[in-house]
Design an enzyme around this catalytic site. Structure first.
Site, PDB file in Angstrom:
ATOM      1  N   ILE A  60       0.844  -1.202   0.000  1.00 19.84           N
ATOM      2  CA  ILE A  60       0.000   0.000   0.000  1.00 19.84           C
ATOM      3  C   ILE A  60       0.879   1.251   0.000  1.00 19.84           C
ATOM      4  O   ILE A  60       0.583   2.244  -0.673  1.00 19.84           O
ATOM      5  CB  ILE A  60      -0.981  -0.010   1.193  1.00 19.84           C
ATOM      6  CG1 ILE A  60      -1.795  -1.302   1.191  1.00 19.84           C
ATOM      7  CG2 ILE A  60      -1.914   1.197   1.134  1.00 19.84           C
ATOM      8  CD1 ILE A  60      -2.682  -1.492   2.410  1.00 19.84           C
ATOM      9  N   PHE A 120       2.372   3.610   7.551  1.00 17.61           N
ATOM     10  CA  PHE A 120       2.000   2.252   7.117  1.00 17.61           C
ATOM     11  C   PHE A 120       2.816   1.174   7.832  1.00 17.61           C
ATOM     12  O   PHE A 120       2.369   0.037   7.912  1.00 17.61           O
ATOM     13  CB  PHE A 120       2.293   2.056   5.618  1.00 17.61           C
ATOM     14  CG  PHE A 120       1.476   2.902   4.690  1.00 17.61           C
ATOM     15  CD1 PHE A 120       0.139   2.649   4.511  1.00 17.61           C
ATOM     16  CD2 PHE A 120       2.059   3.941   3.984  1.00 17.61           C
ATOM     17  CE1 PHE A 120      -0.611   3.416   3.638  1.00 17.61           C
ATOM     18  CE2 PHE A 120       1.320   4.706   3.112  1.00 17.61           C
ATOM     19  CZ  PHE A 120      -0.022   4.451   2.934  1.00 17.61           C
ATOM     20  N   SER A 177      -7.594  -0.843  10.106  1.00 18.76           N
ATOM     21  CA  SER A 177      -8.107  -1.983   9.340  1.00 18.76           C
ATOM     22  C   SER A 177      -9.536  -2.272   9.738  1.00 18.76           C
ATOM     23  O   SER A 177      -9.927  -2.045  10.888  1.00 18.76           O
ATOM     24  CB  SER A 177      -7.227  -3.197   9.661  1.00 18.76           C
ATOM     25  OG  SER A 177      -7.849  -4.388   9.239  1.00 18.76           O
ATOM     26  N   THR A 226     -10.402  -4.924  10.453  1.00 23.07           N
ATOM     27  CA  THR A 226     -10.282  -5.938  11.501  1.00 23.07           C
ATOM     28  C   THR A 226     -10.745  -5.377  12.849  1.00 23.07           C
ATOM     29  O   THR A 226     -11.149  -6.144  13.726  1.00 23.07           O
ATOM     30  CB  THR A 226      -8.830  -6.461  11.573  1.00 23.07           C
ATOM     31  OG1 THR A 226      -8.811  -7.673  12.313  1.00 23.07           O
ATOM     32  CG2 THR A 226      -7.883  -5.486  12.234  1.00 23.07           C
ATOM     33  N   TYR A 277      -2.704  -9.142  16.051  1.00 20.45           N
ATOM     34  CA  TYR A 277      -2.610  -8.140  14.990  1.00 20.45           C
ATOM     35  C   TYR A 277      -3.759  -7.144  15.105  1.00 20.45           C
ATOM     36  O   TYR A 277      -3.555  -5.920  15.082  1.00 20.45           O
ATOM     37  CB  TYR A 277      -2.647  -8.829  13.606  1.00 20.45           C
ATOM     38  CG  TYR A 277      -3.037  -7.895  12.495  1.00 20.45           C
ATOM     39  CD1 TYR A 277      -2.150  -6.936  12.022  1.00 20.45           C
ATOM     40  CD2 TYR A 277      -4.321  -7.936  11.941  1.00 20.45           C
ATOM     41  CE1 TYR A 277      -2.535  -6.049  11.019  1.00 20.45           C
ATOM     42  CE2 TYR A 277      -4.708  -7.065  10.944  1.00 20.45           C
ATOM     43  CZ  TYR A 277      -3.807  -6.120  10.491  1.00 20.45           C
ATOM     44  OH  TYR A 277      -4.193  -5.242   9.511  1.00 20.45           O
ATOM     45  N   LYS A 287      -3.975  -2.866  15.974  1.00 20.39           N
ATOM     46  CA  LYS A 287      -4.669  -1.816  15.215  1.00 20.39           C
ATOM     47  C   LYS A 287      -5.637  -1.068  16.126  1.00 20.39           C
ATOM     48  O   LYS A 287      -5.735   0.165  16.079  1.00 20.39           O
ATOM     49  CB  LYS A 287      -5.395  -2.420  14.005  1.00 20.39           C
ATOM     50  CG  LYS A 287      -4.452  -2.899  12.915  1.00 20.39           C
ATOM     51  CD  LYS A 287      -3.664  -1.732  12.304  1.00 20.39           C
ATOM     52  CE  LYS A 287      -2.510  -2.185  11.431  1.00 20.39           C
ATOM     53  NZ  LYS A 287      -1.625  -1.101  11.007  1.00 20.39           N
ATOM     54  N   ARG A 306     -11.287 -21.261   8.000  1.00 20.42           N
ATOM     55  CA  ARG A 306     -10.035 -20.829   8.625  1.00 20.42           C
ATOM     56  C   ARG A 306     -10.389 -20.260  10.013  1.00 20.42           C
ATOM     57  O   ARG A 306     -11.287 -19.420  10.119  1.00 20.42           O
ATOM     58  CB  ARG A 306      -9.387 -19.762   7.745  1.00 20.42           C
ATOM     59  CG  ARG A 306      -8.024 -19.303   8.197  1.00 20.42           C
ATOM     60  CD  ARG A 306      -7.351 -18.418   7.160  1.00 20.42           C
ATOM     61  NE  ARG A 306      -8.093 -17.187   6.863  1.00 20.42           N
ATOM     62  CZ  ARG A 306      -7.702 -16.238   6.025  1.00 20.42           C
ATOM     63  NH1 ARG A 306      -6.551 -16.377   5.378  1.00 20.42           N
ATOM     64  NH2 ARG A 306      -8.410 -15.164   5.821  1.00 20.42           N
ATOM     65  N   PRO A 307      -9.662 -20.713  11.049  1.00 17.08           N
ATOM     66  CA  PRO A 307     -10.002 -20.220  12.392  1.00 17.08           C
ATOM     67  C   PRO A 307      -9.976 -18.694  12.444  1.00 17.08           C
ATOM     68  O   PRO A 307      -9.058 -18.073  11.910  1.00 17.08           O
ATOM     69  CB  PRO A 307      -8.897 -20.798  13.289  1.00 17.08           C
ATOM     70  CG  PRO A 307      -8.320 -21.936  12.523  1.00 17.08           C
ATOM     71  CD  PRO A 307      -8.519 -21.635  11.070  1.00 17.08           C
ATOM     72  N   GLY A 308     -10.978 -18.107  13.071  1.00 16.32           N
ATOM     73  CA  GLY A 308     -11.010 -16.654  13.227  1.00 16.32           C
ATOM     74  C   GLY A 308     -11.666 -15.917  12.080  1.00 16.32           C
ATOM     75  O   GLY A 308     -11.907 -14.716  12.171  1.00 16.32           O
TER      76      GLY A 308
HETATM   77  C1  UD1 Z   1      -7.170 -10.750   6.586  1.00 21.48           C
HETATM   78  C2  UD1 Z   1      -7.194 -10.553   8.056  1.00 21.48           C
HETATM   79  C3  UD1 Z   1      -7.358  -9.084   8.355  1.00 21.48           C
HETATM   80  C4  UD1 Z   1      -6.213  -8.308   7.726  1.00 21.48           C
HETATM   81  C5  UD1 Z   1      -6.174  -8.597   6.246  1.00 21.48           C
HETATM   82  C6  UD1 Z   1      -4.942  -7.960   5.608  1.00 21.48           C
HETATM   83  C7  UD1 Z   1      -8.098 -12.586   9.025  1.00 21.48           C
HETATM   84  C8  UD1 Z   1      -9.219 -13.219   9.760  1.00 21.48           C
HETATM   85  N1  UD1 Z   1      -8.256 -11.337   8.670  1.00 21.48           N
HETATM   86  O1  UD1 Z   1      -8.427 -10.328   6.067  1.00 21.48           O
HETATM   87  O2  UD1 Z   1      -7.354  -8.881   9.741  1.00 21.48           O
HETATM   88  O3  UD1 Z   1      -6.397  -6.931   7.946  1.00 21.48           O
HETATM   89  O4  UD1 Z   1      -6.116 -10.014   6.014  1.00 21.48           O
HETATM   90  O5  UD1 Z   1      -3.802  -8.679   5.846  1.00 21.48           O
HETATM   91  O6  UD1 Z   1      -7.083 -13.224   8.789  1.00 21.48           O
HETATM   92  N2  UD1 Z   1      -9.527 -17.269   1.545  1.00 21.48           N
HETATM   93  C9  UD1 Z   1      -9.583 -18.543   0.997  1.00 21.48           C
HETATM   94  N3  UD1 Z   1      -8.413 -19.172   0.651  1.00 21.48           N
HETATM   95  C10 UD1 Z   1      -7.186 -18.580   0.834  1.00 21.48           C
HETATM   96  C11 UD1 Z   1      -7.134 -17.274   1.389  1.00 21.48           C
HETATM   97  C12 UD1 Z   1      -8.328 -16.659   1.747  1.00 21.48           C
HETATM   98  O7  UD1 Z   1     -10.667 -19.106   0.832  1.00 21.48           O
HETATM   99  O8  UD1 Z   1      -6.163 -19.204   0.506  1.00 21.48           O
HETATM  100  C13 UD1 Z   1     -10.787 -16.585   1.885  1.00 21.48           C
HETATM  101  C14 UD1 Z   1     -10.923 -16.232   3.353  1.00 21.48           C
HETATM  102  O9  UD1 Z   1     -11.484 -17.292   4.075  1.00 21.48           O
HETATM  103  C15 UD1 Z   1     -11.819 -14.992   3.268  1.00 21.48           C
HETATM  104  C16 UD1 Z   1     -11.416 -14.328   1.959  1.00 21.48           C
HETATM  105  O10 UD1 Z   1     -10.781 -15.351   1.201  1.00 21.48           O
HETATM  106  O11 UD1 Z   1     -13.191 -15.366   3.175  1.00 21.48           O
HETATM  107  C17 UD1 Z   1     -10.437 -13.178   2.142  1.00 21.48           C
HETATM  108  O12 UD1 Z   1      -9.345 -13.625   2.922  1.00 21.48           O
HETATM  109  P1  UD1 Z   1      -8.029 -12.736   3.138  1.00 21.48           P
HETATM  110  O13 UD1 Z   1      -7.538 -12.236   1.834  1.00 21.48           O
HETATM  111  O14 UD1 Z   1      -7.077 -13.520   3.988  1.00 21.48           O
HETATM  112  O15 UD1 Z   1      -8.570 -11.446   3.916  1.00 21.48           O
HETATM  113  P2  UD1 Z   1      -9.356 -11.336   5.309  1.00 21.48           P
HETATM  114  O16 UD1 Z   1      -9.408 -12.621   6.014  1.00 21.48           O
HETATM  115  O17 UD1 Z   1     -10.642 -10.649   5.023  1.00 21.48           O
END
Ligand code: UD1
Length: 340
Positions: free
Chosen positions: A15, A83, A127, A129, A151, A155, A294-296
């Site tokens: 970014i 950043f 974020s 988040t 993390y 934030k 994915r947990p969380g």
């Molecule tokens: C994640 C973080 C968030 C952080 C952001 C930037 C979590 C829970 N949240 O956002 O706090 O600010 O990254 O680093 O980790 N997905 C798949 N397969 C993959 C990867 C992702 O199915 O291999 C899905 C995830 O389950 C989700 C979506 O894609 O539904 C987006 O995932 P991701 O890009 O990791 O972003 P966030 O989880 O929204």
């Protein structure tokens, strides 16, 4: 009037580098700071090619008070965009101290240096988040805040520290910008997201599958309460995000009022929608395998983006097709990232 001089920390990151270019194009003078702990010096060459000028740059850890002092003493800085931080959720649960030390320690070192040098204009990378598991969609800025991992805590704490500072000294003008899911890359394909190791985030993983570096995408959960069962997020083109920072700086330098705003498009897309859009944009298949949640992770997250529009006059202009096309161009031109 001379152009405002802006310090960017984490300037060589994903970014940061796009914002650097956007600020130069908007007429700001920019000095970048980065320790390359999660980025490559090659970014500076790319920025020089794109901007036609040698970037002004300091290699330092943002916690290095001496280095910050030197930067602020050399020439007055009008504003800072901060950043520099660690951002991987999973890693933060394994190494919480590293996250608190870097993200909180960095913010404290920076704001102390700013205070010492009477620079009180700051844009902070927050974020979505900080909304935890949102109760209502789209998410407004006044929604309840919570953190579910170290993390996210950094934030949220960062925001709290800055709110306290602003209350103590109203001369501070700060923008807390809550990013949704940044994707895409500059249209030149010269700068983009360059994760080290196995990508955590969706788009970098998808592009690496398309380019043949990984066999398939694991879709984390297809039993969410969403239209197709996969997670829904508000993907925002990094160029729109970068433009949001320029808009926030104009606002702070002009209005001198604090602002907390979402930077998102206001609409959500599921994992499968992203995969389909990417296949269309790239002409490459992206095989998927369904895997457990994915947990969380949360089911859905997307912004109410009206406040940023009202206050900053900013809105996004790139759709999902453009995000995918630009991510793909970047990946295709740099199949192994900036190291390769
Ligand atoms: C994640 C973080 C968030 C952080 C952001 C930037 C979590 C829970 N949240 O956002 O706090 O600010 O990254 O680093 O980790 N997905 C798949 N397969 C993959 C990867 C992702 O199915 O291999 C899905 C995830 O389950 C989700 C979506 O894609 O539904 C987006 O995932 P991701 O890009 O990791 O972003 P966030 O989880 O929204």
């Amino acid at each position: 009037m001379t152009a405002p001089r802006v310090l960017l920390t984490g300037a060589a990151g994903y970014i940061g580098s796009h914002t650097w270019l956007a600020l130069l194009e908007a007429g700001f003078r920019v000095i970048g700071l980065d320790d390359f702990s999660n980025s490559s010096p090659e970014v500076l060459n790319r920025l020089q090619t794109l901007s036609g000028t040698a970037p002004e740059f300091v290699r330092a850890d943002v916690r290095d008070a001496m280095a910050l002092n030197a930067v602020f003493s050399a020439e007055p800085i009008d504003a800072v965009v901060h950043f520099a931080a660690f951002k991987a959720v999973g890693e933060s649960t394994a190494k919480p101290l590293a996250y608190y030390a870097n993200n909180i320690g960095g913010l404290l070192a920076l704001t102390e240096a700013m205070q010492r040098h009477a620079c009180k204009t700051l844009v902070f990378s927050s974020s979505a988040t900080v909304y935890g598991n949102p109760e209502q969609l789209p998410i407004r800025e006044d929604a309840p805040l919570s953190a579910t991992n170290p993390y996210g805590s950094t934030k949220l704490m960062g925001e709290d520290i800055l709110r306290d500072l602003q209350r103590a000294d109203p001369q501070w003008a700060m923008a807390l910008l809550r990013y949704f899911n940044p994707v895409g890359a500059h249209q030149s394909g010269l700068i983009g997201e360059d994760p080290r190791g196995i990508p955590n985030n969706l788009l970098p993983f998808v592009t690496q599958v398309a380019v043949g570096r990984r066999p398939h995408l694991q879709v984390f959960g297809n039993d969410y309460n969403t239209p197709d069962g996969t997670g829904v997020r508000d993907y925002i083109h990094v160029l729109d995000l970068a433009a949001g920072h320029a808009a926030a700086l104009y606002y702070l330098l002009d209005q001198r009022r604090p602002i907390t705003a979402n930077l998102g498009t206001g609409s959500g897309h599921s994992v499968l929608e992203v995969v389909r859009a990417f296949e269309l944009a790239s002409g490459r298949p992206v095989p998927v395998q369904f895997a457990p949640r994915r947990p969380g992770d949360i089911a859905a997250s997307y912004a109410d983006a009206t406040l940023a529009h009202q206050l900053l006059g900013w809105r996004t202009t790139h759709d999902l097709a453009a995000m995918c096309a630009d991510s793909w161009r970047w990946q295709r031109q740099n199949p192994n990232g900036l190291a390769g």
